[in-house]
Write a protein that holds these residues in place. Structure first.
Motif, PDB file in Angstrom:
ATOM      1  N   MET A   1       0.843  -1.167   0.000  1.00  0.00           N
ATOM      2  CA  MET A   1       0.000   0.000   0.000  1.00  0.00           C
ATOM      3  C   MET A   1       0.899   1.244   0.000  1.00  0.00           C
ATOM      4  SD  MET A   1      -2.862   1.124   2.818  1.00  0.00           S
ATOM      5  CE  MET A   1      -1.780   1.233   4.200  1.00  0.00           C
ATOM      6  N   SER A   2       0.654   2.142  -0.889  1.00  0.00           N
ATOM      7  CA  SER A   2       1.407   3.386  -0.968  1.00  0.00           C
ATOM      8  C   SER A   2       0.949   4.318   0.155  1.00  0.00           C
ATOM      9  CB  SER A   2       1.167   4.046  -2.323  1.00  0.00           C
ATOM     10  OG  SER A   2       1.771   5.308  -2.362  1.00  0.00           O
ATOM     11  N   ILE A   3       1.906   4.845   0.929  1.00  0.00           N
ATOM     12  CA  ILE A   3       1.537   5.747   2.022  1.00  0.00           C
ATOM     13  C   ILE A   3       2.071   7.161   1.826  1.00  0.00           C
ATOM     14  CG2 ILE A   3       1.294   3.917   3.721  1.00  0.00           C
ATOM     15  CD1 ILE A   3       4.056   4.714   4.811  1.00  0.00           C
ATOM     16  N   GLY A   4       2.833   7.370   0.780  1.00  0.00           N
ATOM     17  CA  GLY A   4       3.349   8.702   0.528  1.00  0.00           C
ATOM     18  C   GLY A   4       4.249   8.737  -0.687  1.00  0.00           C
ATOM     19  N   HIS A   5       4.523   9.929  -1.142  1.00  0.00           N
ATOM     20  CA  HIS A   5       5.417  10.075  -2.282  1.00  0.00           C
ATOM     21  C   HIS A   5       6.162  11.403  -2.167  1.00  0.00           C
ATOM     22  CE1 HIS A   5       1.812  12.230  -3.569  1.00  0.00           C
ATOM     23  NE2 HIS A   5       2.608  12.938  -4.333  1.00  0.00           N
ATOM     24  N   SER A   6       7.243  11.464  -2.877  1.00  0.00           N
ATOM     25  CA  SER A   6       8.040  12.678  -2.936  1.00  0.00           C
ATOM     26  C   SER A   6       8.422  12.907  -4.387  1.00  0.00           C
ATOM     27  CB  SER A   6       9.283  12.538  -2.051  1.00  0.00           C
ATOM     28  OG  SER A   6      10.159  11.576  -2.607  1.00  0.00           O
ATOM     29  N   ALA A   7       9.253  13.883  -4.592  1.00  0.00           N
ATOM     30  CA  ALA A   7       9.699  14.166  -5.957  1.00  0.00           C
ATOM     31  C   ALA A   7      10.551  13.033  -6.511  1.00  0.00           C
ATOM     32  CB  ALA A   7      10.487  15.465  -5.979  1.00  0.00           C
ATOM     33  N   TYR A   8      11.136  12.207  -5.625  1.00  0.00           N
ATOM     34  CA  TYR A   8      12.075  11.188  -6.060  1.00  0.00           C
ATOM     35  C   TYR A   8      11.618   9.760  -5.852  1.00  0.00           C
ATOM     36  CZ  TYR A   8      14.721  15.416  -5.593  1.00  0.00           C
ATOM     37  OH  TYR A   8      15.132  16.711  -5.667  1.00  0.00           O
ATOM     38  N   GLY A   9      10.487   9.538  -5.200  1.00  0.00           N
ATOM     39  CA  GLY A   9      10.106   8.152  -4.972  1.00  0.00           C
ATOM     40  C   GLY A   9       8.768   8.001  -4.288  1.00  0.00           C
ATOM     41  N   ILE A  10       8.427   6.753  -4.026  1.00  0.00           N
ATOM     42  CA  ILE A  10       7.170   6.382  -3.400  1.00  0.00           C
ATOM     43  C   ILE A  10       7.492   5.548  -2.166  1.00  0.00           C
ATOM     44  CG2 ILE A  10       4.979   5.162  -3.707  1.00  0.00           C
ATOM     45  CD1 ILE A  10       5.439   5.474  -6.758  1.00  0.00           C
ATOM     46  N   VAL A  11       6.808   5.830  -1.056  1.00  0.00           N
ATOM     47  CA  VAL A  11       6.991   5.055   0.160  1.00  0.00           C
ATOM     48  C   VAL A  11       5.847   4.059   0.260  1.00  0.00           C
ATOM     49  CG1 VAL A  11       7.158   5.121   2.671  1.00  0.00           C
ATOM     50  CG2 VAL A  11       8.158   6.960   1.311  1.00  0.00           C
ATOM     51  N   TRP A  12       6.224   2.794   0.435  1.00  0.00           N
ATOM     52  CA  TRP A  12       5.257   1.697   0.519  1.00  0.00           C
ATOM     53  C   TRP A  12       5.274   1.117   1.919  1.00  0.00           C
ATOM     54  CZ3 TRP A  12       2.147   0.620  -3.544  1.00  0.00           C
ATOM     55  CH2 TRP A  12       2.504   1.167  -4.772  1.00  0.00           C
ATOM     56  N   TYR A  13       4.106   0.930   2.511  1.00  0.00           N
ATOM     57  CA  TYR A  13       3.955   0.291   3.818  1.00  0.00           C
ATOM     58  C   TYR A  13       3.804  -1.198   3.590  1.00  0.00           C
ATOM     59  CZ  TYR A  13       1.757  -1.070   8.204  1.00  0.00           C
ATOM     60  OH  TYR A  13       1.446  -1.683   9.376  1.00  0.00           O
ATOM     61  N   MET A  14       4.671  -1.991   4.204  1.00  0.00           N
ATOM     62  CA  MET A  14       4.633  -3.439   4.006  1.00  0.00           C
ATOM     63  C   MET A  14       3.994  -4.146   5.196  1.00  0.00           C
ATOM     64  SD  MET A  14       5.883  -3.444   1.048  1.00  0.00           S
ATOM     65  CE  MET A  14       6.042  -5.155   0.693  1.00  0.00           C
ATOM     66  N   ASN A  15       4.422  -3.836   6.390  1.00  0.00           N
ATOM     67  CA  ASN A  15       3.822  -4.337   7.626  1.00  0.00           C
ATOM     68  C   ASN A  15       4.245  -3.405   8.748  1.00  0.00           C
ATOM     69  OD1 ASN A  15       6.346  -5.278   8.762  1.00  0.00           O
ATOM     70  ND2 ASN A  15       6.225  -7.017   7.391  1.00  0.00           N
ATOM     71  N   GLU A  16       3.939  -3.760   9.977  1.00  0.00           N
ATOM     72  CA  GLU A  16       4.229  -2.843  11.084  1.00  0.00           C
ATOM     73  C   GLU A  16       5.720  -2.620  11.315  1.00  0.00           C
ATOM     74  OE1 GLU A  16       3.709  -5.939  14.750  1.00  0.00           O
ATOM     75  OE2 GLU A  16       1.943  -5.170  13.737  1.00  0.00           O
ATOM     76  N   MET A  17       6.572  -3.439  10.709  1.00  0.00           N
ATOM     77  CA  MET A  17       8.012  -3.312  10.916  1.00  0.00           C
ATOM     78  C   MET A  17       8.762  -2.758   9.700  1.00  0.00           C
ATOM     79  SD  MET A  17       8.652  -4.411  13.992  1.00  0.00           S
ATOM     80  CE  MET A  17      10.368  -4.849  13.984  1.00  0.00           C
ATOM     81  N   VAL A  18       8.119  -2.707   8.548  1.00  0.00           N
ATOM     82  CA  VAL A  18       8.851  -2.383   7.320  1.00  0.00           C
ATOM     83  C   VAL A  18       8.105  -1.364   6.466  1.00  0.00           C
ATOM     84  CG1 VAL A  18       9.767  -3.324   5.166  1.00  0.00           C
ATOM     85  CG2 VAL A  18       9.867  -4.692   7.241  1.00  0.00           C
ATOM     86  N   ALA A  19       8.833  -0.358   6.027  1.00  0.00           N
ATOM     87  CA  ALA A  19       8.359   0.563   4.998  1.00  0.00           C
ATOM     88  C   ALA A  19       9.465   0.650   3.957  1.00  0.00           C
ATOM     89  CB  ALA A  19       8.053   1.930   5.566  1.00  0.00           C
ATOM     90  N   LEU A  20       9.108   0.637   2.701  1.00  0.00           N
ATOM     91  CA  LEU A  20      10.077   0.675   1.611  1.00  0.00           C
ATOM     92  C   LEU A  20       9.934   1.971   0.833  1.00  0.00           C
ATOM     93  CD1 LEU A  20       9.536  -2.894   0.155  1.00  0.00           C
ATOM     94  CD2 LEU A  20      11.320  -2.180   1.724  1.00  0.00           C
ATOM     95  N   LYS A  21      11.031   2.481   0.362  1.00  0.00           N
ATOM     96  CA  LYS A  21      10.989   3.628  -0.535  1.00  0.00           C
ATOM     97  C   LYS A  21      11.509   3.179  -1.889  1.00  0.00           C
ATOM     98  CE  LYS A  21      12.232   8.384  -1.295  1.00  0.00           C
ATOM     99  NZ  LYS A  21      12.913   9.564  -0.769  1.00  0.00           N
ATOM    100  N   LYS A  22      10.669   3.267  -2.871  1.00  0.00           N
ATOM    101  CA  LYS A  22      11.053   2.908  -4.235  1.00  0.00           C
ATOM    102  C   LYS A  22      11.349   4.201  -4.994  1.00  0.00           C
ATOM    103  CE  LYS A  22       9.483   0.534  -8.364  1.00  0.00           C
ATOM    104  NZ  LYS A  22       8.390  -0.210  -8.993  1.00  0.00           N
TER     105      LYS A  22
END
Length: 56
Positions: A1-22
Protein backbone atom coordinates in the motif's frame (compact mmCIF):
# COMPACT_ATOMS: atom_id res chain seq x y z
CA UNK A 1 0.00 0.00 0.00
CA UNK A 2 1.41 3.39 -0.97
CA UNK A 3 1.54 5.75 2.02
CA UNK A 4 3.35 8.70 0.53
CA UNK A 5 5.42 10.08 -2.28
CA UNK A 6 8.04 12.68 -2.94
CA UNK A 7 9.70 14.17 -5.96
CA UNK A 8 12.08 11.19 -6.06
CA UNK A 9 10.11 8.15 -4.97
CA UNK A 10 7.17 6.38 -3.40
CA UNK A 11 6.99 5.06 0.16
CA UNK A 12 5.26 1.70 0.52
CA UNK A 13 3.95 0.29 3.82
CA UNK A 14 4.63 -3.44 4.01
CA UNK A 15 3.82 -4.34 7.63
CA UNK A 16 4.23 -2.84 11.08
CA UNK A 17 8.01 -3.31 10.92
CA UNK A 18 8.85 -2.38 7.32
CA UNK A 19 8.36 0.56 5.00
CA UNK A 20 10.08 0.68 1.61
CA UNK A 21 10.99 3.63 -0.54
CA UNK A 22 11.05 2.91 -4.24
CA UNK A 23 12.98 5.48 -6.22
CA UNK A 24 11.59 5.38 -9.74
CA UNK A 25 13.97 6.18 -12.62
CA UNK A 26 16.75 7.00 -10.15
CA UNK A 27 19.49 6.99 -12.77
CA UNK A 28 17.74 8.24 -15.89
CA UNK A 29 19.66 11.50 -15.89
CA UNK A 30 22.63 13.01 -14.11
CA UNK A 31 20.62 15.28 -11.79
CA UNK A 32 18.36 12.48 -10.51
CA UNK A 33 21.34 10.15 -10.08
CA UNK A 34 23.18 12.73 -7.96
CA UNK A 35 20.09 13.36 -5.82
CA UNK A 36 19.58 9.63 -5.28
CA UNK A 37 23.22 9.12 -4.32
CA UNK A 38 23.05 12.09 -1.95
CA UNK A 39 19.99 10.67 -0.17
CA UNK A 40 21.64 7.24 0.17
CA UNK A 41 24.80 8.79 1.62
CA UNK A 42 22.80 10.74 4.20
CA UNK A 43 20.90 7.62 5.27
CA UNK A 44 24.10 5.58 5.53
CA UNK A 45 25.55 8.15 7.93
CA UNK A 46 22.64 7.61 10.31
CA UNK A 47 23.96 4.17 11.34
CA UNK A 48 20.49 3.27 12.60
CA UNK A 49 19.27 -0.31 12.99
CA UNK A 50 16.03 0.54 11.20
CA UNK A 51 17.71 1.82 8.04
CA UNK A 52 18.87 -0.70 5.47
CA UNK A 53 19.10 -0.91 1.70
CA UNK A 54 18.12 -3.35 -1.00
CA UNK A 55 19.03 -2.61 -4.58
CA UNK A 56 17.16 -4.32 -7.38
Amino acid sequence: MSIGHSAYGIVWYMNEMVALKKIVYAFDNCVDAKRTLHEIKILLHLHHENVSFAFM
